[in-house]
Design an enzyme around this catalytic site. Structure first.
Site, PDB file in Angstrom:
ATOM      1  N   HIS A  63      -3.403   5.781   6.436  1.00  0.00           N
ATOM      2  CA  HIS A  63      -2.863   6.669   5.292  1.00  0.00           C
ATOM      3  C   HIS A  63      -1.532   6.664   5.718  1.00  0.00           C
ATOM      4  O   HIS A  63      -0.423   7.197   4.997  1.00  0.00           O
ATOM      5  CB  HIS A  63      -3.161   8.095   5.154  1.00  0.00           C
ATOM      6  CG  HIS A  63      -4.729   7.988   4.519  1.00  0.00           C
ATOM      7  ND1 HIS A  63      -5.043   7.727   3.599  1.00  0.00           N
ATOM      8  CD2 HIS A  63      -5.728   8.716   5.085  1.00  0.00           C
ATOM      9  CE1 HIS A  63      -6.370   7.765   3.490  1.00  0.00           C
ATOM     10  NE2 HIS A  63      -6.978   8.346   4.514  1.00  0.00           N
ATOM     11  N   GLU A  76       2.192   5.164  -0.244  1.00  0.00           N
ATOM     12  CA  GLU A  76       1.743   6.559  -0.202  1.00  0.00           C
ATOM     13  C   GLU A  76       2.533   7.471  -0.950  1.00  0.00           C
ATOM     14  O   GLU A  76       3.700   6.807  -1.400  1.00  0.00           O
ATOM     15  CB  GLU A  76       2.094   7.100   1.410  1.00  0.00           C
ATOM     16  CG  GLU A  76       1.451   6.214   2.378  1.00  0.00           C
ATOM     17  CD  GLU A  76      -0.205   6.070   2.323  1.00  0.00           C
ATOM     18  OE1 GLU A  76      -0.746   7.106   1.847  1.00  0.00           O
ATOM     19  OE2 GLU A  76      -0.626   4.893   2.600  1.00  0.00           O
ATOM     20  N   ALA A  77       1.847   8.486  -1.426  1.00  0.00           N
ATOM     21  CA  ALA A  77       2.633   9.170  -2.598  1.00  0.00           C
ATOM     22  C   ALA A  77       2.418  10.822  -2.142  1.00  0.00           C
ATOM     23  O   ALA A  77       1.403  10.985  -1.385  1.00  0.00           O
ATOM     24  CB  ALA A  77       1.853   8.730  -3.749  1.00  0.00           C
ATOM     25  N   ASP A 127      -2.385   1.464  -6.632  1.00  0.00           N
ATOM     26  CA  ASP A 127      -1.046   1.184  -6.411  1.00  0.00           C
ATOM     27  C   ASP A 127      -0.211   0.549  -7.471  1.00  0.00           C
ATOM     28  O   ASP A 127       0.772   1.202  -7.936  1.00  0.00           O
ATOM     29  CB  ASP A 127      -0.940   0.416  -5.150  1.00  0.00           C
ATOM     30  CG  ASP A 127      -1.501   0.810  -3.945  1.00  0.00           C
ATOM     31  OD1 ASP A 127      -1.031   1.528  -3.068  1.00  0.00           O
ATOM     32  OD2 ASP A 127      -2.956   0.674  -3.731  1.00  0.00           O
ATOM     33  N   ASP A 153       0.861  -1.189  -0.099  1.00  0.00           N
ATOM     34  CA  ASP A 153      -0.034   0.088   0.103  1.00  0.00           C
ATOM     35  C   ASP A 153       1.064   1.248  -0.021  1.00  0.00           C
ATOM     36  O   ASP A 153       1.434   1.668   1.008  1.00  0.00           O
ATOM     37  CB  ASP A 153      -0.738   0.052   1.111  1.00  0.00           C
ATOM     38  CG  ASP A 153      -1.741   1.276   1.245  1.00  0.00           C
ATOM     39  OD1 ASP A 153      -2.983   1.136   0.552  1.00  0.00           O
ATOM     40  OD2 ASP A 153      -1.339   2.352   1.824  1.00  0.00           O
ATOM     41  N   ASP A 171      -1.816   0.779   6.829  1.00  0.00           N
ATOM     42  CA  ASP A 171      -2.685   0.440   5.779  1.00  0.00           C
ATOM     43  C   ASP A 171      -2.533  -1.219   5.448  1.00  0.00           C
ATOM     44  O   ASP A 171      -3.448  -1.854   5.460  1.00  0.00           O
ATOM     45  CB  ASP A 171      -2.873   1.277   4.750  1.00  0.00           C
ATOM     46  CG  ASP A 171      -3.420   2.736   4.901  1.00  0.00           C
ATOM     47  OD1 ASP A 171      -4.006   2.739   6.057  1.00  0.00           O
ATOM     48  OD2 ASP A 171      -3.278   3.671   3.883  1.00  0.00           O
TER      49      ASP A 171
HETATM   50  P1  AMP Z   1      -4.039   5.497   0.840  1.00  0.00           P
HETATM   51  O1  AMP Z   1      -3.385   4.258   0.566  1.00  0.00           O
HETATM   52  O2  AMP Z   1      -5.652   5.641   0.831  1.00  0.00           O
HETATM   53  O3  AMP Z   1      -3.418   6.172   2.146  1.00  0.00           O
HETATM   54  O4  AMP Z   1      -3.807   6.471  -0.355  1.00  0.00           O
HETATM   55  C1  AMP Z   1      -2.618   6.648  -1.143  1.00  0.00           C
HETATM   56  C2  AMP Z   1      -2.219   7.804  -1.716  1.00  0.00           C
HETATM   57  O5  AMP Z   1      -3.195   8.373  -2.335  1.00  0.00           O
HETATM   58  C3  AMP Z   1      -2.003   8.838  -0.603  1.00  0.00           C
HETATM   59  O6  AMP Z   1      -0.526   8.825  -0.162  1.00  0.00           O
HETATM   60  C4  AMP Z   1      -2.020  10.048  -1.361  1.00  0.00           C
HETATM   61  O7  AMP Z   1      -0.994  10.319  -2.106  1.00  0.00           O
HETATM   62  C5  AMP Z   1      -3.336   9.741  -2.128  1.00  0.00           C
HETATM   63  N1  AMP Z   1      -4.446   9.915  -1.436  1.00  0.00           N
HETATM   64  C6  AMP Z   1      -5.367   9.409  -0.447  1.00  0.00           C
HETATM   65  N2  AMP Z   1      -6.489  10.189   0.026  1.00  0.00           N
HETATM   66  C7  AMP Z   1      -6.247  11.479  -0.542  1.00  0.00           C
HETATM   67  C8  AMP Z   1      -7.086  12.519  -0.374  1.00  0.00           C
HETATM   68  N3  AMP Z   1      -8.118  12.435   0.402  1.00  0.00           N
HETATM   69  N4  AMP Z   1      -6.630  13.598  -0.970  1.00  0.00           N
HETATM   70  C9  AMP Z   1      -5.553  13.633  -2.004  1.00  0.00           C
HETATM   71  N5  AMP Z   1      -4.721  12.501  -2.202  1.00  0.00           N
HETATM   72  C10 AMP Z   1      -5.074  11.407  -1.427  1.00  0.00           C
HETATM   73 MG    MG Z   2      -2.524   3.859   2.342  1.00  0.00          MG
HETATM   74 MG    MG Z   3      -4.123   2.530  -0.330  1.00  0.00          MG
END
Ligand code: AMP
Ligand code: MG
Ligand code: MG
Length: 256
Positions: free
Chosen positions: A218, A50-51, A161, A48, A223
């Site tokens: 996040h 993060e970006a 991803d 998973d 995650d």
């Molecule tokens: P997650 O695995 O849900 O934590 O999301 C992976 C990546 O998607 C994060 O590191 C962000 O780059 C992008 N992302 C997730 N949720 C958001 C959000 N609400 N607003 C902007 N970017 C998001």
């Molecule tokens: Mg994540």
């Molecule tokens: Mg994710």
């Protein structure tokens, strides 16, 4: 592959990968009653990423770069996470994290400054992967000519991803994406098919099953661990985890 083809191909793909194996899930780690489902894979590696990200108005002008690359190796028989990988990655296209990004992911500027570039991260991950697979005599799908199905597969929540984030970043940066990332299990697709429900988010998917998220949402590692917990719950409910996405379906054997 079109969306409809992708949908249709799921059972076919499972059949062509001989997804009929072999392992009765009986999770001693849990007190819940467990349905004896024949699982295709013995292990799953959850990733998973993060970006880099920005508030909605500005996100569209910027490209995602991975800043956290985590993976957890889940034993589907015991429900235990047996190994973990985590590496912070240094973004180079947009080296400064936005406040929004740090708030969302908890990742601080100094952590990515101390991170490694993506290509180095992929090398480090490759070493970790080789080691954990060799220790357990596991193979990924289409890498062992004597066992095309394999005994371990990657899993993510949604196709973002591996289908978007990593593929696009590797293409932009002219990094050769390792072939192992060309096929995976989308846990969200299995979830929707199995429970006949479309969750608004990963957090929502857990809440629907009365699972409380452990750790920080996040955070890539947390995650991943929680996706692993969801997988185990779904196994106990009777879901089988099969490959849902194959970017190169006609490559029958990919070697190492
Ligand atoms: P997650 O695995 O849900 O934590 O999301 C992976 C990546 O998607 C994060 O590191 C962000 O780059 C992008 N992302 C997730 N949720 C958001 C959000 N609400 N607003 C902007 N970017 C998001
Ligand atoms: Mg994540
Ligand atoms: Mg994710």
């Amino acid at each position: 592959m079109s969306r409809s083809t992708a949908k249709q191909s799921l059972p076919n793909l499972a059949r062509s990968l001989k997804a009929v194996e072999k392992l009765s899930v009986n999770n001693a780690a849990s007190q819940q009653t467990c349905k004896h489902v024949t699982q295709t894979f013995k292990y799953i590696i959850v990733v998973d990423f993060e970006a880099t990200c920005w508030p909605k108005e500005t996100q569209k002008w910027k490209k995602y770069e991975i800043i956290e690359f985590p993976a957890v190796l889940l034993n589907l028989e015991t429900g235990k996470i047996e190994a973990e990988f985590r590496q912070h990655v240094m973004p180079v296209e947009n080296p400064r994290l936005s406040e929004f990004c740090t708030e969302l992911t908890g990742i601080r500027q100094e952590q990515v400054d101390a991170g490694v570039p993506l290509n180095t991260c992929l090398l480090l991950f490759g070493k970790w992967l080789q080691k954990v697979l060799a220790e357990r005599n596991l193979s990924l799908p289409k890498t062992n000519p004597y066992d095309q199905t394999g005994s371990v597969a990657f899993a993510t929540w949604s196709d973002w991803d591996l289908g978007a984030c990593l593929s696009k970043e590797c293409a932009r940066k002219r990094i050769a994406k390792p072939a192992c990332f060309d096929l995976w299990i989308d846990v969200k697709a299995i979830y929707m098919q199995f429970y006949q429900r479309r969750p608004e988010s990963f957090a929502n998917a857990l809440t629907n099953l009365d699972i409380v998220f452990e750790g920080r949402q996040h955070c890539g590692l947390d995650d991943s661990r929680n996706i692993a917990r969801l997988i185990m719950r779904m196994c106990k409910d009777g879901a089988n985890f099969v490959i849902t996405k194959d970017l190169k379906p006609f490559n029958v054997f990919r070697g190492k």
